[in-house]
Scaffold this motif. Structure first.
Motif, PDB file in Angstrom:
ATOM      1  N   PHE A 157       0.826  -1.207   0.000  1.00 52.23           N
ATOM      2  CA  PHE A 157       0.000   0.000   0.000  1.00 52.23           C
ATOM      3  C   PHE A 157       0.861   1.258   0.000  1.00 52.23           C
ATOM      4  O   PHE A 157       0.419   2.327  -0.411  1.00 52.23           O
ATOM      5  CB  PHE A 157      -0.949   0.006   1.208  1.00 52.23           C
ATOM      6  CG  PHE A 157      -0.295   0.288   2.530  1.00 52.23           C
ATOM      7  CD1 PHE A 157       0.225  -0.740   3.289  1.00 52.23           C
ATOM      8  CD2 PHE A 157      -0.209   1.587   3.025  1.00 52.23           C
ATOM      9  CE1 PHE A 157       0.840  -0.482   4.505  1.00 52.23           C
ATOM     10  CE2 PHE A 157       0.398   1.845   4.246  1.00 52.23           C
ATOM     11  CZ  PHE A 157       0.925   0.811   4.978  1.00 52.23           C
ATOM     12  N   SER A 183     -10.697  -0.686  -2.199  1.00 49.33           N
ATOM     13  CA  SER A 183      -9.918  -1.703  -1.487  1.00 49.33           C
ATOM     14  C   SER A 183     -10.749  -2.945  -1.252  1.00 49.33           C
ATOM     15  O   SER A 183     -11.886  -2.869  -0.777  1.00 49.33           O
ATOM     16  CB  SER A 183      -9.437  -1.171  -0.127  1.00 49.33           C
ATOM     17  OG  SER A 183      -8.588  -0.069  -0.291  1.00 49.33           O
ATOM     18  N   PRO A 187      -4.972  -4.032   3.954  1.00 48.77           N
ATOM     19  CA  PRO A 187      -3.584  -4.020   3.492  1.00 48.77           C
ATOM     20  C   PRO A 187      -2.689  -5.008   4.212  1.00 48.77           C
ATOM     21  O   PRO A 187      -1.722  -5.514   3.651  1.00 48.77           O
ATOM     22  CB  PRO A 187      -3.139  -2.573   3.778  1.00 48.77           C
ATOM     23  CG  PRO A 187      -4.398  -1.778   3.777  1.00 48.77           C
ATOM     24  CD  PRO A 187      -5.445  -2.706   4.335  1.00 48.77           C
ATOM     25  N   TYR A 195      -6.288  -3.610  -4.490  1.00 46.52           N
ATOM     26  CA  TYR A 195      -6.599  -2.182  -4.502  1.00 46.52           C
ATOM     27  C   TYR A 195      -6.599  -1.706  -5.946  1.00 46.52           C
ATOM     28  O   TYR A 195      -5.756  -2.105  -6.748  1.00 46.52           O
ATOM     29  CB  TYR A 195      -5.567  -1.399  -3.691  1.00 46.52           C
ATOM     30  CG  TYR A 195      -5.789   0.102  -3.710  1.00 46.52           C
ATOM     31  CD1 TYR A 195      -6.543   0.718  -2.729  1.00 46.52           C
ATOM     32  CD2 TYR A 195      -5.252   0.882  -4.730  1.00 46.52           C
ATOM     33  CE1 TYR A 195      -6.766   2.088  -2.758  1.00 46.52           C
ATOM     34  CE2 TYR A 195      -5.471   2.251  -4.772  1.00 46.52           C
ATOM     35  CZ  TYR A 195      -6.229   2.847  -3.783  1.00 46.52           C
ATOM     36  OH  TYR A 195      -6.453   4.207  -3.816  1.00 46.52           O
ATOM     37  N   ASN A 234      -5.424   4.703   6.146  1.00 49.52           N
ATOM     38  CA  ASN A 234      -5.525   3.336   6.669  1.00 49.52           C
ATOM     39  C   ASN A 234      -5.901   3.321   8.143  1.00 49.52           C
ATOM     40  O   ASN A 234      -6.725   2.508   8.576  1.00 49.52           O
ATOM     41  CB  ASN A 234      -4.199   2.595   6.459  1.00 49.52           C
ATOM     42  CG  ASN A 234      -3.995   2.193   5.007  1.00 49.52           C
ATOM     43  OD1 ASN A 234      -4.949   2.017   4.267  1.00 49.52           O
ATOM     44  ND2 ASN A 234      -2.743   2.072   4.600  1.00 49.52           N
TER      45      ASN A 234
END
Length: 287
Positions: A157, A183, A187, A195, A234
């Protein structure tokens, strides 16, 4: 067609070098070693890499290490000095300068903001609460289905900006009405993480382009507007899933989590960036 095959081959070879950096950010990534891995001569490699990735090898190493630093700061178990040393900086001052260029804020401010974000999520409005007079931190909205031009991201990511840059290059002079990220899985789950950098565009795109059509199903979403750099995305999404969702009266739905970029890092400072985070939800079933 021959030039396109060459371009794809170059990208695939550069991707090997990027993968090596992401796999071990703290290694001594010498240009000669990365060039050998990508099957380029060292003399040409730095030029090819910069043209494909949009930045130098040193910039990618710095970006990946600073992305690691955001995770360590978010965890909150180490001081700024400890994090600085862990990601290869000899002094907190040098780390603070680099981190500020990467995120638009100091490491301490980032750490404090992430801590506040987790606490603030506990105070976000729940389903059915009366919050008259206050702008809700989470809005529940119904979004229509949409079809986007998308480019699948390959790798960590931390290198997602590379994929967005490639998509902009693919767009050329075509009209882009909206910019998105989609997404699938988290991640941290590298085996299943998917993604896509995506755009809404009314213009036709070549059929042989690397860009594919991505269908986003309509449905109910919890929307939170994030103010600040993309490096916070995130952590904010994770906080919404872990803190807000369980007591909201909703449960996650089987659709991608979306990022709607309302402005551009090429036009505003990191602190002025605005991104809508869309969590796919449905009413929780009665137990």
């Amino acid at each position: 067609m021959e030039s396109r095959r060459t371009e794809q081959d170059y990208r695939a070879r550069v991707a090997r070098a990027v993968a090596a950096i992401v796999a071990d950010p703290m290694a001594d990534h010498r240009l000669e070693d990365l060039a050998r891995l990508a099957h380029f001569s060292p003399f040409h490699f730095h030029r090819v890499y910069a043209s494909v990735a949009g930045e130098t090898v040193a910039a990618t190493v710095r970006r990946v290490r600073l992305a690691l630093a955001t995770r360590l700061l978010e965890a909150g178990t180490q001081s700024v000095t400890q994090v600085a040393l862990a990601v290869g900086y000899e002094s907190p001052q040098a780390f603070t300068r680099a981190f500020g260029q990467f995120t638009g804020q100091s490491p301490r401010a980032f750490q404090q903001q992430m801590s506040r974000a987790i606490l603030d999520v506990d105070a976000l409005p729940r389903s059915g609460e009366n919050n008259e007079g206050a702008a809700p931190a989470v809005r529940i909205v119904e979004c229509p289905a949409q079809r986007l031009h998308a480019l699948r991201h390959q790798g960590s990511f931390a290198t997602i900006p590379h994929t967005h840059r490639r998509l902009r290059l693919q767009a050329g002079g075509r009209v882009i009405s909206d910019r998105w990220g989609a997404s699938f899985n988290e991640p941290e789950d590298s085996a299943s993480f998917r993604y896509y950098a995506a755009v809404a565009s009314p213009d036709p795109w070549p059929e042989d382009a690397e860009v594919e059509m991505l269908d986003i199903p309509g449905g109910c979403y919890a929307v939170h507007r994030l103010a600040g750099p993309y490096s916070q995305i995130n952590a904010a999404v994770r906080a919404l899933y872990v803190r807000w969702l369980p007591a909201s009266g909703y449960e996650p739905d089987d659709r991608p989590t979306l990022e709607h970029y309302l402005n551009s890092s090429r036009k505003v400072s990191p602190s002025e960036l605005r991104t809508d985070l869309l969590i796919p939800i449905r009413r929780a079933s009665a137990s």
